[in-house]
Scaffold this motif. Structure first.
Motif, PDB file in Angstrom:
ATOM      1  N   HIS B 117       0.818  -1.216   0.000  1.00  0.00           N
ATOM      2  CA  HIS B 117       0.000   0.000   0.000  1.00  0.00           C
ATOM      3  C   HIS B 117       0.849   1.262   0.000  1.00  0.00           C
ATOM      4  O   HIS B 117       0.527   2.231  -0.676  1.00  0.00           O
ATOM      5  CB  HIS B 117      -0.937   0.016   1.218  1.00  0.00           C
ATOM      6  N   VAL B 118       1.950   1.257   0.774  1.00  0.00           N
ATOM      7  CA  VAL B 118       2.765   2.471   0.811  1.00  0.00           C
ATOM      8  C   VAL B 118       3.686   2.562  -0.402  1.00  0.00           C
ATOM      9  O   VAL B 118       4.302   3.597  -0.631  1.00  0.00           O
ATOM     10  CB  VAL B 118       3.617   2.588   2.103  1.00  0.00           C
ATOM     11  N   GLY B 119       3.767   1.474  -1.174  1.00  0.00           N
ATOM     12  CA  GLY B 119       4.518   1.549  -2.419  1.00  0.00           C
ATOM     13  C   GLY B 119       5.989   1.220  -2.288  1.00  0.00           C
ATOM     14  O   GLY B 119       6.814   1.742  -3.013  1.00  0.00           O
ATOM     15  N   LEU B 120       6.338   0.334  -1.355  1.00  0.00           N
ATOM     16  CA  LEU B 120       7.712  -0.174  -1.303  1.00  0.00           C
ATOM     17  C   LEU B 120       7.711  -1.531  -1.991  1.00  0.00           C
ATOM     18  O   LEU B 120       7.115  -2.479  -1.499  1.00  0.00           O
ATOM     19  CB  LEU B 120       8.194  -0.317   0.134  1.00  0.00           C
ATOM     20  N   ALA B 121       8.375  -1.610  -3.142  1.00  0.00           N
ATOM     21  CA  ALA B 121       8.332  -2.848  -3.921  1.00  0.00           C
ATOM     22  C   ALA B 121       9.523  -3.733  -3.584  1.00  0.00           C
ATOM     23  O   ALA B 121       9.676  -4.156  -2.442  1.00  0.00           O
ATOM     24  CB  ALA B 121       8.285  -2.507  -5.405  1.00  0.00           C
ATOM     25  N   GLU B 122      10.382  -3.992  -4.553  1.00  0.00           N
ATOM     26  CA  GLU B 122      11.493  -4.927  -4.354  1.00  0.00           C
ATOM     27  C   GLU B 122      12.446  -4.469  -3.250  1.00  0.00           C
ATOM     28  O   GLU B 122      13.065  -5.274  -2.575  1.00  0.00           O
ATOM     29  CB  GLU B 122      12.266  -5.112  -5.662  1.00  0.00           C
ATOM     30  N   GLU B 123      12.551  -3.139  -3.078  1.00  0.00           N
ATOM     31  CA  GLU B 123      13.524  -2.613  -2.120  1.00  0.00           C
ATOM     32  C   GLU B 123      13.188  -2.995  -0.683  1.00  0.00           C
ATOM     33  O   GLU B 123      13.999  -2.815   0.210  1.00  0.00           O
ATOM     34  CB  GLU B 123      13.653  -1.097  -2.246  1.00  0.00           C
ATOM     35  N   ARG B 124      12.001  -3.540  -0.469  1.00  0.00           N
ATOM     36  CA  ARG B 124      11.633  -3.921   0.900  1.00  0.00           C
ATOM     37  C   ARG B 124      12.553  -5.002   1.455  1.00  0.00           C
ATOM     38  O   ARG B 124      12.633  -5.196   2.650  1.00  0.00           O
ATOM     39  CB  ARG B 124      10.189  -4.409   0.945  1.00  0.00           C
ATOM     40  N   TYR B 125      13.256  -5.729   0.573  1.00  0.00           N
ATOM     41  CA  TYR B 125      14.132  -6.805   1.055  1.00  0.00           C
ATOM     42  C   TYR B 125      15.563  -6.330   1.280  1.00  0.00           C
ATOM     43  O   TYR B 125      16.417  -7.110   1.659  1.00  0.00           O
ATOM     44  CB  TYR B 125      14.119  -7.981   0.065  1.00  0.00           C
ATOM     45  N   ARG B 126      15.819  -5.036   1.007  1.00  0.00           N
ATOM     46  CA  ARG B 126      17.170  -4.506   1.215  1.00  0.00           C
ATOM     47  C   ARG B 126      17.247  -3.845   2.589  1.00  0.00           C
ATOM     48  O   ARG B 126      16.247  -3.330   3.083  1.00  0.00           O
ATOM     49  CB  ARG B 126      17.492  -3.447   0.157  1.00  0.00           C
ATOM     50  N   PRO B 127      18.453  -3.815   3.206  1.00  0.00           N
ATOM     51  CA  PRO B 127      18.590  -3.105   4.482  1.00  0.00           C
ATOM     52  C   PRO B 127      18.179  -1.636   4.325  1.00  0.00           C
ATOM     53  O   PRO B 127      18.476  -1.003   3.317  1.00  0.00           O
ATOM     54  CB  PRO B 127      20.080  -3.225   4.803  1.00  0.00           C
ATOM     55  N   MET B 128      17.499  -1.104   5.339  1.00  0.00           N
ATOM     56  CA  MET B 128      16.913   0.227   5.212  1.00  0.00           C
ATOM     57  C   MET B 128      17.948   1.344   5.268  1.00  0.00           C
ATOM     58  O   MET B 128      17.638   2.489   4.946  1.00  0.00           O
ATOM     59  CB  MET B 128      15.866   0.425   6.314  1.00  0.00           C
ATOM     60  N   GLY B 129      19.184   1.004   5.687  1.00  0.00           N
ATOM     61  CA  GLY B 129      20.239   2.018   5.729  1.00  0.00           C
ATOM     62  C   GLY B 129      20.481   2.644   4.364  1.00  0.00           C
ATOM     63  O   GLY B 129      20.902   3.791   4.263  1.00  0.00           O
ATOM     64  N   GLY B 130      20.228   1.882   3.290  1.00  0.00           N
ATOM     65  CA  GLY B 130      20.477   2.388   1.947  1.00  0.00           C
ATOM     66  C   GLY B 130      19.282   3.093   1.324  1.00  0.00           C
ATOM     67  O   GLY B 130      19.324   3.418   0.131  1.00  0.00           O
ATOM     68  N   TYR B 131      18.230   3.331   2.096  1.00  0.00           N
ATOM     69  CA  TYR B 131      17.020   3.923   1.521  1.00  0.00           C
ATOM     70  C   TYR B 131      17.155   5.433   1.344  1.00  0.00           C
ATOM     71  O   TYR B 131      17.855   6.103   2.100  1.00  0.00           O
ATOM     72  CB  TYR B 131      15.815   3.670   2.455  1.00  0.00           C
ATOM     73  N   SER B 132      16.421   5.957   0.365  1.00  0.00           N
ATOM     74  CA  SER B 132      16.285   7.402   0.238  1.00  0.00           C
ATOM     75  C   SER B 132      15.326   7.886   1.322  1.00  0.00           C
ATOM     76  O   SER B 132      14.629   7.093   1.955  1.00  0.00           O
ATOM     77  CB  SER B 132      15.719   7.750  -1.129  1.00  0.00           C
ATOM     78  N   THR B 133      15.291   9.224   1.524  1.00  0.00           N
ATOM     79  CA  THR B 133      14.397   9.764   2.551  1.00  0.00           C
ATOM     80  C   THR B 133      12.950   9.380   2.273  1.00  0.00           C
ATOM     81  O   THR B 133      12.202   9.041   3.185  1.00  0.00           O
ATOM     82  CB  THR B 133      14.529  11.293   2.604  1.00  0.00           C
ATOM     83  N   GLY B 134      12.564   9.419   0.990  1.00  0.00           N
ATOM     84  CA  GLY B 134      11.189   9.069   0.632  1.00  0.00           C
ATOM     85  C   GLY B 134      10.861   7.636   0.998  1.00  0.00           C
ATOM     86  O   GLY B 134       9.794   7.338   1.544  1.00  0.00           O
ATOM     87  N   MET B 135      11.802   6.723   0.715  1.00  0.00           N
ATOM     88  CA  MET B 135      11.567   5.316   1.037  1.00  0.00           C
ATOM     89  C   MET B 135      11.519   5.103   2.542  1.00  0.00           C
ATOM     90  O   MET B 135      10.737   4.292   3.046  1.00  0.00           O
ATOM     91  CB  MET B 135      12.655   4.449   0.402  1.00  0.00           C
ATOM     92  N   LYS B 136      12.372   5.853   3.257  1.00  0.00           N
ATOM     93  CA  LYS B 136      12.368   5.717   4.718  1.00  0.00           C
ATOM     94  C   LYS B 136      11.025   6.155   5.290  1.00  0.00           C
ATOM     95  O   LYS B 136      10.480   5.497   6.182  1.00  0.00           O
ATOM     96  CB  LYS B 136      13.487   6.567   5.335  1.00  0.00           C
ATOM     97  N   GLN B 137      10.497   7.259   4.760  1.00  0.00           N
ATOM     98  CA  GLN B 137       9.208   7.731   5.262  1.00  0.00           C
ATOM     99  C   GLN B 137       8.119   6.700   4.989  1.00  0.00           C
ATOM    100  O   GLN B 137       7.230   6.497   5.799  1.00  0.00           O
ATOM    101  CB  GLN B 137       8.833   9.072   4.626  1.00  0.00           C
ATOM    102  N   LYS B 138       8.205   6.047   3.828  1.00  0.00           N
ATOM    103  CA  LYS B 138       7.216   5.011   3.509  1.00  0.00           C
ATOM    104  C   LYS B 138       7.327   3.840   4.477  1.00  0.00           C
ATOM    105  O   LYS B 138       6.319   3.290   4.920  1.00  0.00           O
ATOM    106  CB  LYS B 138       7.421   4.507   2.080  1.00  0.00           C
TER     107      LYS B 138
END
Lengths: 306, 311
Positions: B117-138
């Motif tokens: 629903h929040v729109g995190l696709a494949e990146e959900r399986y990666r460690p969150m340290g590498g996320y962009s700010t937008g992905m972190k907020q999601k």
């Protein structure tokens, strides 16, 4: 939701053009299943914390250190096993209880390095506020985290004892003797794990920086032990055994060695003599663990209301 | 959610001063400058910080005595970073769902669903340290929704996002409130954002309640029409003609403003939309008679900022 599904099922051909499969967005579905109580939540936190302490459920890199340390810690017992089988010794070359004392540096590094995983990490990254925004009280959080560190430390301490015991039984040594010695060693391992988990956890819970917590814990455990050992050696040489016995109260490792001299076979410089001193060793050992756990609970109550 | 004379005194700072507030379902925007007491209010509502005085109920639970019950039914997205960098979003959301009491299997299903629903696709399986700010907020939003709360408290969800990610986040907030049926309290110091998504707006200033009302009341309260005409000296001729027809106008730059609530050509007070449409007709007919091009006739939407200048 039911109406949405029935709408979709009225004309299935339109939903799957050219027979290809399509993912339907059913919209948001509320959760109607069971919600577990605090005991189950605490258990889940404990299990996750225990796994995290060995790097499981975290990045690949974080598994390296705990498993190398665990491997190094077990290695001597495996080698002893091989020697026992090949040579056929009549007794174990190292006592069960003595093993932990021999590998105390590895143990110290393990506890110092993995306590921040359970305590500093949540504080440093702010995850603690998500835990506190959930039903679990801060005290339960602290106890569950401490329990996870205790469990991990116990695995570290008890697994060589188990291996040695298995080797002893395979080597057809006396079962009752070996069982008694192994049980005493396991009991002492619990006491040592309680103290180490308490000390390392308390230090880690006051530090948001992993490095600081690691250094401070290693300094306290290993340097503290070094100083106490030096004092005990000098006191033994100079025939002031009492000084050494009192000094032994100031480090978890020397407390452990004191108990080892009392309950198992251990040859140390200044073993605690007399009932009052022996009682003091036990009381300080247990009291240290209890005080650290109390400190942890108090610490997280302060974090929660800050 | 209700508060009665809720007060929080941090010693030197009075964060909330005898706040009386009632917030219903739907999306409620909590507006205020930094330090206005927004975050403090959210923390008190979660039962994290004890109030110095007053009472409050959230979802029918008292904050002083039923903190755990509130926290079980409320999702919280804090303002600051709260994600461990060495864990994947997938594992993390499962864990946080379990921390809210969901059994493991249900937690896995819920995590997969909210992450979709929040729109995190494949990146959900990666460690969150590498996320962009937008992905972190999601990911932060996903953990707040993981246990299907009845109310979510979102503290500055658009903080640090670029315009595209900001729009996406606001769209998500709107979906949570309207499609998911979860009540939302969202804070921001950017008023324009809340104007777009929230049904109600609560304005806090220095721990005081400045105003609380429906967003459309904030925006439509002026009752002023903007008129723009095109042609030779059209604006002045239009103003004269409208005055002749009994409609008072005020020039604002190249535009004319008509206060539709002030009066009516027939002389009686305007009090419903029917009469306002009459004024629309008068303006249209006048423009038509004069032969000027009527290029704009619109309701003058205020902005929430105006509330501050009013007070």
């Amino acid at each position: 939701m039911c109406s949405a599904m029935s709408e979709l099922s009225t004309d299935p051909s339109s939903a799957t053009p050219e027979g290809r499969s399509v993912i339907h967005d059913l919209g948001y579905r509320p959760y109607t299943g069971p919600r577990l109580g605090p005991a189950a939540i605490a258990r889940a936190l404990l299990v996750t914390g225990f796994r995290n302490a060995f790097g499981l459920g975290r990045s690949g890199r974080s598994k390296v250190l705990p498993f190398i340390l665990l491997g190094l810690n077990i290695l001597p017992s495996v080698i002893i096993g091989g020697v026992m089988v090949l040579v056929g010794l009549k007794e174990l070359p190292i006592g069960y209880a003595q093993y932990a004392s021999t590998t105390q540096v590895l143990l110290g590094i393990f506890v110092a390095a993995q306590a921040p995983v359970l305590f500093s990490r949540d504080l440093r990254h702010g995850t603690i506020s998500l835990y506190l925004a959930r039903p679990l009280p801060s005290a339960t959080y602290a106890i569950a985290r401490w329990g996870a560190l205790l469990g991990a430390t116990l695995v570290f301490l008890v697994s060589p004892v188990v291996i040695l015991y298995a080797v002893a039984l395979l080597g057809e040594l006396d079962v009752s003797d070996q069982s008694r010695d192994a049980a005493v060693a396991a009991g002492m391992a619990v006491l040592l794990a309680l103290a180490l988990a308490g000390v390392a956890g308390l230090i880690a819970s006051w530090s948001t920086r992993r490095g600081f917590a690691v250094v401070a814990t290693i300094a306290l455990l290993l340097l503290g032990n070094g100083i106490v050992t030096a004092i005990q050696a000098i006191a033994g040489e100079e025939h002031h055994a009492r000084v050494g016995e009192v000094a032994g109260l100031f480090s978890p490792y020397s407390l452990y060695r004191g108990l080892m001299a009392m309950w198992a076979d251990g040859d140390i410089a200044t073993p605690p003599t007399g009932v009052p001193m022996q009682t003091a060793y036990v009381v300080v050992f247990v009291g240290l663990s209890a005080a650290c756990l109390g400190g942890l609970v108090w610490r997280y109550r302060r974090v929660a209301t800050a | 959610m209700q508060t009665q004379r809720l007060t929080k005194d941090y010693g030197a700072v009075l964060a909330l001063d005898a706040l009386d507030l009632e917030i219903g379902p739907g999306i409620t925007g909590l507006v205020g400058a930094n330090g206005a007491g927004k975050s403090t209010l959210l923390k008190i509502l979660l039962g994290l910080v004890p109030a110095t005085g007053g009472r409050a109920q959230v979802l029918g639970h008292d904050i002083a005595t039923q903190g755990p019950a509130i926290r079980a039914a409320v999702g919280y997205l804090p303002e600051h970073d709260c994600l461990p960098p060495d864990v994947s979003a997938s594992d993390f959301v499962v864990h946080m769902a379990m921390m809210s009491g969901l059994p493991k299997v249900a937690a896995r299903e819920r995590a997969a669903e909210v992450l979709r629903h929040v729109g995190l696709a494949e990146e959900r399986y990666r460690p969150m340290g590498g996320y962009s700010t937008g992905m972190k907020q999601k990911a932060k939003l996903a953990q707040a929704l993981a246990h299907d709360p009845r109310l979510v408290l979102l503290d500055e969800p658009t903080n640090g996002l670029d315009p595209a990610a900001r729009d996406e986040m606001l769209g998500l907030v709107q979906r949570i409130g309207h499609d998911f049926g979860i009540a939302v309290i969202v804070t921001s110091h950017l008023l324009g954002e809340l104007e777009r998504v929230s049904d109600h707006v609560v304005v806090l200033d220095g721990g005081h309640l400045l105003r609380a009302s429906r967003t459309d009341e904030f925006l439509d309260a002026t009752g002023v029409l903007l008129v723009e005409v095109l042609g030779d000296d059209a604006t002045a001729r239009m103003a004269q003609a409208l005055a002749a027809a009994g409609v008072a106008t005020t020039p604002r730059g190249a535009l004319l403003t008509v206060d539709a609530t002030a009066g009516h050509p027939d002389g009686h007070e305007v009090h419903d939309s029917h009469d306002i449409h009459d004024i629309h007709d008068v303006i249209r007919d006048t423009a038509s008679d004069l032969g000027v091009g009527l290029v704009r006739l619109q309701v003058d939407h205020r902005r929430i900022e105006d509330v501050f200048s009013d007070e």
